[in-house]
Design a protein around this motif. Sequence first.
Motif, PDB file in Angstrom:
ATOM      1  N   THR A   1       0.833  -1.204   0.000  1.00 19.85           N
ATOM      2  CA  THR A   1       0.000   0.000   0.000  1.00 19.85           C
ATOM      3  C   THR A   1       0.863   1.248   0.000  1.00 19.85           C
ATOM      4  O   THR A   1       0.566   2.228  -0.701  1.00 19.85           O
ATOM      5  CB  THR A   1      -0.934  -0.002   1.215  1.00 19.85           C
ATOM      6  N   THR A   2       1.936   1.229   0.753  1.00 20.40           N
ATOM      7  CA  THR A   2       2.857   2.361   0.796  1.00 20.40           C
ATOM      8  C   THR A   2       3.439   2.640  -0.595  1.00 20.40           C
ATOM      9  O   THR A   2       3.476   3.790  -1.053  1.00 20.40           O
ATOM     10  CB  THR A   2       3.997   2.081   1.789  1.00 20.40           C
TER      11      THR A   2
ATOM     12  N   THR B   1      -5.091   7.264   6.796  1.00 23.84           N
ATOM     13  CA  THR B   1      -5.160   5.819   7.016  1.00 23.84           C
ATOM     14  C   THR B   1      -6.223   5.460   8.048  1.00 23.84           C
ATOM     15  O   THR B   1      -6.358   4.287   8.394  1.00 23.84           O
ATOM     16  CB  THR B   1      -3.798   5.268   7.491  1.00 23.84           C
ATOM     17  N   VAL B   2      -6.974   6.445   8.522  1.00 23.21           N
ATOM     18  CA  VAL B   2      -7.978   6.218   9.576  1.00 23.21           C
ATOM     19  C   VAL B   2      -9.330   5.883   8.944  1.00 23.21           C
ATOM     20  O   VAL B   2      -9.869   6.701   8.195  1.00 23.21           O
ATOM     21  CB  VAL B   2      -8.123   7.459  10.480  1.00 23.21           C
TER      22      VAL B   2
ATOM     23  N   ALA C   1      -7.871   4.752   3.549  1.00 22.09           N
ATOM     24  CA  ALA C   1      -8.671   3.952   4.477  1.00 22.09           C
ATOM     25  C   ALA C   1      -9.901   3.370   3.802  1.00 22.09           C
ATOM     26  O   ALA C   1     -10.412   3.900   2.817  1.00 22.09           O
ATOM     27  CB  ALA C   1      -9.092   4.823   5.667  1.00 22.09           C
ATOM     28  N   SER C   2     -10.373   2.277   4.364  1.00 23.45           N
ATOM     29  CA  SER C   2     -11.594   1.643   3.872  1.00 23.45           C
ATOM     30  C   SER C   2     -12.810   2.494   4.240  1.00 23.45           C
ATOM     31  O   SER C   2     -12.711   3.445   5.024  1.00 23.45           O
ATOM     32  CB  SER C   2     -11.720   0.235   4.452  1.00 23.45           C
ATOM     33  N   PHE C   3     -13.955   2.141   3.668  1.00 27.22           N
ATOM     34  CA  PHE C   3     -15.198   2.880   3.912  1.00 27.22           C
ATOM     35  C   PHE C   3     -15.464   3.021   5.409  1.00 27.22           C
ATOM     36  O   PHE C   3     -15.263   2.073   6.150  1.00 27.22           O
ATOM     37  CB  PHE C   3     -16.364   2.136   3.242  1.00 27.22           C
TER      38      PHE C   3
ATOM     39  N   LEU D   1      -9.418  15.416  -3.724  1.00 26.96           N
ATOM     40  CA  LEU D   1      -9.532  14.113  -3.064  1.00 26.96           C
ATOM     41  C   LEU D   1      -9.254  12.988  -4.052  1.00 26.96           C
ATOM     42  O   LEU D   1      -9.895  12.886  -5.096  1.00 26.96           O
ATOM     43  CB  LEU D   1     -10.944  13.969  -2.480  1.00 26.96           C
ATOM     44  N   ILE D   2      -8.293  12.137  -3.711  1.00 27.54           N
ATOM     45  CA  ILE D   2      -7.888  11.021  -4.556  1.00 27.54           C
ATOM     46  C   ILE D   2      -8.221   9.706  -3.857  1.00 27.54           C
ATOM     47  O   ILE D   2      -7.857   9.501  -2.696  1.00 27.54           O
ATOM     48  CB  ILE D   2      -6.368  11.065  -4.856  1.00 27.54           C
ATOM     49  N   ASP D   3      -8.913   8.822  -4.560  1.00 24.95           N
ATOM     50  CA  ASP D   3      -9.265   7.516  -4.007  1.00 24.95           C
ATOM     51  C   ASP D   3      -8.053   6.595  -4.054  1.00 24.95           C
ATOM     52  O   ASP D   3      -7.579   6.220  -5.126  1.00 24.95           O
ATOM     53  CB  ASP D   3     -10.415   6.915  -4.811  1.00 24.95           C
ATOM     54  N   GLY D   4      -7.553   6.238  -2.878  1.00 25.21           N
ATOM     55  CA  GLY D   4      -6.389   5.369  -2.796  1.00 25.21           C
ATOM     56  C   GLY D   4      -6.704   4.020  -2.174  1.00 25.21           C
ATOM     57  O   GLY D   4      -5.812   3.366  -1.624  1.00 25.21           O
TER      58      GLY D   4
END
Length: 226
Positions: A70-71, A152-153, A176-178, A194-197
């Motif tokens: 992920t990093t 990451t929260v 972070a997940s939903f 905002l970027i979806d990662g």
Amino acid sequence: MAYAAEYLYSNGMRESCVADDADFVLLPIPTKKYMLDGLEDKTVFYATGNYKGYDYNKDEDFLLKNAFLTTEGAIALYKENSDIALYNADILISGYGRIGKSLHKALNAFGANVTVCSRSEKSRTLAEHNSAKSIDFAEISSGANYDAVFNTVPKVVFSEKETKALTSKTLFIELASFPGGIDTHCARDYSVNLIDGKGLAGRYSPQTAGYLIGETVLKMSEEVMV
């Protein structure tokens, strides 16, 4: 999942075209409840949820290695969406778990100026010990002149006050997940970039991510089926 299957084949497993003949069933990340229909009597390896079976997404070694992937993906995503070098960039990491720590180490190597934001005093102390600045979320409202925020929260910690403090140049990468860490309505209202990662391991390193699933499930299957 194709790569996970490839890994299992290379380690002596065979595919069964009929679930009734299978010794176990492997389901993807994230596993949805409907995927378990008809598998009540099977040994199932799944990811995320509270189902009957074995959640490979709770394996500590898997989670740690997945944080590394992920990093790597997060840094690639930053480079694709920013004209600013990581060297000397001002970066905020919100949360200091596995991914937060891994990101901090990598960003340090690039020469970024890292600040860690956490509600946990223990995490802030550890971040400072690892050469980062640290703040609480309450301090974001006093000014947030960051080139990027890596969240990451997996809960909303950037509400209106925190989101409003971000500048127009700030790239907000949601890892972070939903439901994620930022109120998406506020992000839209304040024109946050905002970027979806989410799911970066599979998006940027599908073979390695798949092999990691296969490796984890193989280990778990050997423990379960003795």
